[in-house]
Scaffold this motif. Structure first.
Motif, PDB file in Angstrom:
ATOM      1  N   LYS A 426      69.029   0.319  70.224  1.00 18.70           N
ATOM      2  CA  LYS A 426      69.354  -0.943  69.546  1.00 18.70           C
ATOM      3  C   LYS A 426      69.799  -0.669  68.114  1.00 18.70           C
ATOM      4  CE  LYS A 426      67.416  -5.516  68.559  1.00 18.70           C
ATOM      5  NZ  LYS A 426      66.201  -6.369  68.618  1.00 18.70           N
ATOM      6  N   ILE A 427      70.865  -1.320  67.719  1.00 20.19           N
ATOM      7  CA  ILE A 427      71.381  -1.218  66.342  1.00 20.19           C
ATOM      8  C   ILE A 427      71.466  -2.622  65.763  1.00 20.19           C
ATOM      9  CG2 ILE A 427      73.272  -0.436  64.873  1.00 20.19           C
ATOM     10  CD1 ILE A 427      74.103   1.485  67.073  1.00 20.19           C
ATOM     11  N   ASN A 428      70.940  -2.781  64.571  1.00 23.41           N
ATOM     12  CA  ASN A 428      70.999  -4.087  63.884  1.00 23.41           C
ATOM     13  C   ASN A 428      72.349  -4.194  63.175  1.00 23.41           C
ATOM     14  OD1 ASN A 428      70.613  -6.446  62.510  1.00 23.41           O
ATOM     15  ND2 ASN A 428      69.014  -5.661  61.147  1.00 23.41           N
ATOM     16  N   ASN A 436      81.764  -4.549  57.609  1.00 27.78           N
ATOM     17  CA  ASN A 436      83.135  -4.045  57.773  1.00 27.78           C
ATOM     18  C   ASN A 436      83.213  -2.780  58.620  1.00 27.78           C
ATOM     19  OD1 ASN A 436      84.155  -6.093  56.002  1.00 27.78           O
ATOM     20  ND2 ASN A 436      83.500  -4.835  54.258  1.00 27.78           N
ATOM     21  N   VAL A 437      82.174  -2.515  59.444  1.00 29.79           N
ATOM     22  CA  VAL A 437      82.184  -1.324  60.305  1.00 29.79           C
ATOM     23  C   VAL A 437      82.580  -1.685  61.723  1.00 29.79           C
ATOM     24  CG1 VAL A 437      80.780   0.527  61.306  1.00 29.79           C
ATOM     25  CG2 VAL A 437      80.487  -0.120  58.898  1.00 29.79           C
ATOM     26  N   PHE A 438      81.925  -2.694  62.286  1.00 30.61           N
ATOM     27  CA  PHE A 438      82.195  -3.106  63.658  1.00 30.61           C
ATOM     28  C   PHE A 438      82.983  -4.414  63.668  1.00 30.61           C
ATOM     29  CE2 PHE A 438      78.340  -0.538  63.774  1.00 30.61           C
ATOM     30  CZ  PHE A 438      78.649   0.379  64.765  1.00 30.61           C
ATOM     31  N   SER A 439      83.908  -4.514  64.593  1.00 32.11           N
ATOM     32  CA  SER A 439      84.741  -5.717  64.685  1.00 32.11           C
ATOM     33  C   SER A 439      83.986  -6.876  65.324  1.00 32.11           C
ATOM     34  CB  SER A 439      86.023  -5.422  65.479  1.00 32.11           C
ATOM     35  OG  SER A 439      85.693  -4.944  66.777  1.00 32.11           O
ATOM     36  N   THR A 440      82.957  -6.551  66.132  1.00 37.75           N
ATOM     37  CA  THR A 440      82.138  -7.590  66.760  1.00 37.75           C
ATOM     38  C   THR A 440      80.674  -7.317  66.467  1.00 37.75           C
ATOM     39  OG1 THR A 440      81.879  -6.382  68.852  1.00 37.75           O
ATOM     40  CG2 THR A 440      83.814  -7.823  68.635  1.00 37.75           C
ATOM     41  N   LYS A 441      79.847  -8.314  66.747  1.00 36.77           N
ATOM     42  CA  LYS A 441      78.405  -8.192  66.526  1.00 36.77           C
ATOM     43  C   LYS A 441      77.670  -7.736  67.784  1.00 36.77           C
ATOM     44  CE  LYS A 441      78.326  -9.389  62.210  1.00 36.77           C
ATOM     45  NZ  LYS A 441      77.914  -8.435  61.180  1.00 36.77           N
ATOM     46  N   LYS A 442      78.410  -7.298  68.819  1.00 35.99           N
ATOM     47  CA  LYS A 442      77.803  -6.795  70.048  1.00 35.99           C
ATOM     48  C   LYS A 442      78.403  -5.435  70.391  1.00 35.99           C
ATOM     49  CE  LYS A 442      76.551 -11.156  72.299  1.00 35.99           C
ATOM     50  NZ  LYS A 442      76.697 -11.986  73.535  1.00 35.99           N
ATOM     51  N   ILE A 447      78.518   2.416  75.424  1.00 42.09           N
ATOM     52  CA  ILE A 447      78.569   3.229  74.218  1.00 42.09           C
ATOM     53  C   ILE A 447      77.502   4.312  74.281  1.00 42.09           C
ATOM     54  CG2 ILE A 447      76.996   1.760  72.891  1.00 42.09           C
ATOM     55  CD1 ILE A 447      78.767   2.350  70.439  1.00 42.09           C
ATOM     56  N   ASN A 448      77.856   5.493  73.804  1.00 46.04           N
ATOM     57  CA  ASN A 448      76.948   6.639  73.824  1.00 46.04           C
ATOM     58  C   ASN A 448      76.223   6.725  72.487  1.00 46.04           C
ATOM     59  OD1 ASN A 448      75.658   9.032  74.540  1.00 46.04           O
ATOM     60  ND2 ASN A 448      77.377  10.306  73.812  1.00 46.04           N
TER      61      ASN A 448
END
Length: 671
Positions: A426-428, A436-442, A447-448
């Protein structure tokens, strides 16, 4: 005795009318024929005396009736001994921003100034003092009528807001003698505490003159904050503005505009329900700009002081990161040394330079087995002052000793060492280091994510406030963040060795790079006028004198230089009066920008109305305080105030009695 309408006393000349009628009636003779007047002669003398007396009584009743009616219309009264004019006359005119509101007669401040001049015209005082929210030393001086009028006409709106107690203390600091104080204000509830009017001083009197606003509409920009530190990489940045509808009706199509360095950046349109607060995100990009002066603005009338919010951001050109360890972690070294905006250093745990450490933005404690008491004390102070630290434990540590450091830093304590391989599950993504790292919140299901061979479990504590970043599949934590005072702590529960899969994963670079970016403590975006905040001075030139200026186009203030706990501060002593951007200079050398805004205390314009003030005075039986009625002018209110006992009702009653006496006398004569 005095008369409210003395002009009616001229009608006392009407008393001459019944007197003239009486005199003419005496000259009339009526001839009556009798066969014999022998018996009339005997009663003639006695009856003449009775008739003459009755005629005189009728005359007096008519005179008294006319007099009573005239006096009733003249409204006689006896002035109260307590209400005699004192030699000290004070007129307080509220010139706070809320007085920019509108009444039926115009702007509240303009109406207040007119009423102040009317008071002057109705008094014979030459010893007058005019007080405003400015509390200038010139307001302590006695003025004559002309000087007072000129002073009132030049009163302008002020950012200063005064409580009722402040006004009374100001007056009593000027004179210890009895005084008459007129308070002309909108009596805004946020600043007016009516309990301050409760006073046992019966020698002085206070007259409240409330001015009611026509509308209760105001939209304000209350504050703003950055969602993440600004950097020069050209990434998109977000500043959040909190706006509030202070009115009792819904507002639609509110335009919120953002300007950076005089360039329009973005605009948002929103709507607000009655008394609703809302946070609006405004995006902008900045690249190769060391200073950002911004303005968030809306269009709203008639209250405009809270329609603009100024802020300043001094972008850090470099981020200082230091790794403390026995053996330097090469992965961390390679990551930071390849970044142009990061200044990376390493210190051995056995040879620490605390002066250099204190200048770092981020300190990484990697693979350390023992912490001295001096290092623990330094780290605690460093974090409290705004520094960030990252703790990476060794594979085998003394848990009890490690917990001494963690206890001082107010984090979770280590519980036990677990030797088993676990995957991060799990990543918060809502944590700020992933902005500004991930384009979505899911995350994608395929993913590895990296795995860890061993870790330390944490003790649960309700007293610790933490934010999870990485969580193992069994629920244990791999990385948590904690806030302490002005600083931040990142706590790993596992070592990050060369053969660790986490160091080979893309999350390693993302986590440590953004950890460094977030370690740059943002300066206050703005300061509040008249709040007395000390301005933190991040840089200064040791080769120049400690003479610091706070400047704008029309302002140049020499600030006081303060040093506290190795930090430098400036104090403006509340001399800043205008909301704007300002430069900080040392002698003539530019250091940074700061911004000042007006307090939003007066954004809520709700006020005590006339009835509420009257009820409070009556309920608390406040003898020395009265209120002017809005349906009467100043002269009429003063006359009403000056009266203690009124006698016009008594004279109406007397006139009725005299008329009744006259009627009875006439009927007696006729019978």
């Amino acid at each position: 005795m005095r008369y409210q309408n003395p002009q009616f006393l001229y009608f006392l000349f009407a008393i001459a009318v019944p007197i003239i009628i009486h005199l003419f009636n005496l000259r009339k003779h009526k001839t009556v024929y009798f066969s014999s007047i022998l018996f009339l002669k005997e009663v003639k003398s006695e009856k003449r005396k009775k008739n003459k007396l009755k005629q005189l009584l009728i005359l007096f009743s008519r005179i008294l009736t006319i007099s009573a009616i005239v006096f009733a219309f003249a409204k006689p009264f006896i002035p109260s001994k307590e209400n005699q004019e004192s030699s000290n006359l004070f007129i307080y005119i509220d010139n706070s921003f809320s007085m920019d509101n509108i009444s039926k007669k115009g702007r509240l401040l303009d109406v207040a100034k007119e009423k102040g001049i009317e008071i002057l015209e109705n008094f014979n005082h030459q010893n007058i003092r005019i007080i405003t929210n400015n509390f200038n030393s010139t307001e302590n001086l006695i003025k004559n009528k002309k000087e007072s009028k000129d002073y009132i006409l030049n009163i302008k709106s002020s950012s200063k807001n005064r409580k009722t107690s402040d006004i009374l203390q100001k007056v009593e600091s000027i004179t210890s003698d009895p005084y008459t104080l007129f308070i002309i204000s909108d009596f805004q509830k946020i600043s007016c505490n009516l309990n301050d009017l409760i006073d046992n001083d019966s020698t002085s009197k206070r007259i409240l003159i409330p001015i009611s606003k026509q509308t209760n509409n105001n939209i304000s920009i209350d504050t703003c904050y950055l969602k993440s530190p600004i950097n020069n990489s050209g990434n998109s940045n977000i500043i959040c503005a909190r706006i509030k509808n202070n009115s009792t009706k819904n507002e639609e199509d509110i335009s919120i505009n953002l300007k950076i360095n005089d360039k329009h950046k973005t605009q948002q349109i929103t709507s607000l329900f009655s008394n609703e607060k809302k946070e609006i995100e405004l995006s902008f990009t900045s690249k190769d700009e060391s200073h950002l002066n911004g303005v968030i603005s809306i269009e709203d009338h008639p209250i405009t002081f809270d329609d603009k919010l100024y802020f300043s951001i001094n972008v850090s050109s470099e981020i200082k990161v230091c790794q403390i360890s026995d053996l330097e972690n090469s992965n961390i070294k390679k990551l930071y040394e390849n970044e142009d905006n990061i200044v990376y250093t390493h210190q051995n745990i056995q040879q620490l330079d605390y002066n250099l450490l204190n200048a770092q933005n981020l300190i990484i404690l990697n693979n350390i087995l023992y912490f001295s008491s001096g290092l623990i004390d330094f780290l605690e102070t460093y974090v409290d002052n705004g520094g960030s630290i990252c703790i990476i434990p060794a594979k085998e540590v003394d848990i009890e000793h490690y917990n001494l450091l963690l206890q001082n830093l107010k984090t979770n304590l280590f519980k036990s060492h677990i030797n088993s391989q676990l995957n991060i599950s799990k990543i918060n993504l809502d944590h700020k280091i992933f902005n500004n790292v991930f384009s979505t919140k899911k995350l994608r299901k395929d993913i590895n994510l990296p795995s860890i061979n061993q870790h330390y479990s944490l003790q649960n504590s309700n007293r610790v406030i933490k934010e999870d970043i990485f969580t193992f599949e069994n629920g244990d934590k791999f990385l948590n963040s904690y806030n302490k005072q002005k600083g931040e702590i990142y706590l790993f529960t596992s070592s990050i060795s060369e053969d660790n899969s986490f160091t080979k994963h893309a999350l390693f670079v993302t986590t440590f790079y953004n950890m460094a970016l977030q370690s740059v403590s943002s300066d206050k975006l703005y300061y509040t006028i008249d709040k007395g905040d000390e301005i933190k001075l991040k840089t200064a030139n040791p080769n120049l004198e400690n003479i610091f200026h706070i400047k704008s186009e029309n302002t140049d203030i020499i600030a006081e230089h303060l040093i506290e706990k190795r930090n430098q501060y400036l104090s403006s002593h509340n001399l800043i009066e205008q909301a704007n951007h300002y430069q900080i200079t040392q002698e003539n050398e530019f250091l940074s920008y700061i911004s000042f805004n007006y307090s939003r205390k007066e954004s809520n314009t709700e006020q005590f109305n006339e009835r509420e003030l009257q009820n409070f005075i009556k309920l608390n039986n406040i003898q020395n305080t009265s209120i002017f009625l809005s349906d009467l002018n100043i002269s009429e209110n003063l006359n009403k105030l000056d009266k203690d006992k009124e006698y016009w009702k008594l004279f109406i009653l007397l006139s009725l009695i005299f008329i009744l006496i006259e009627i009875l006398l006439i009927k007696k004569i006729q019978s």
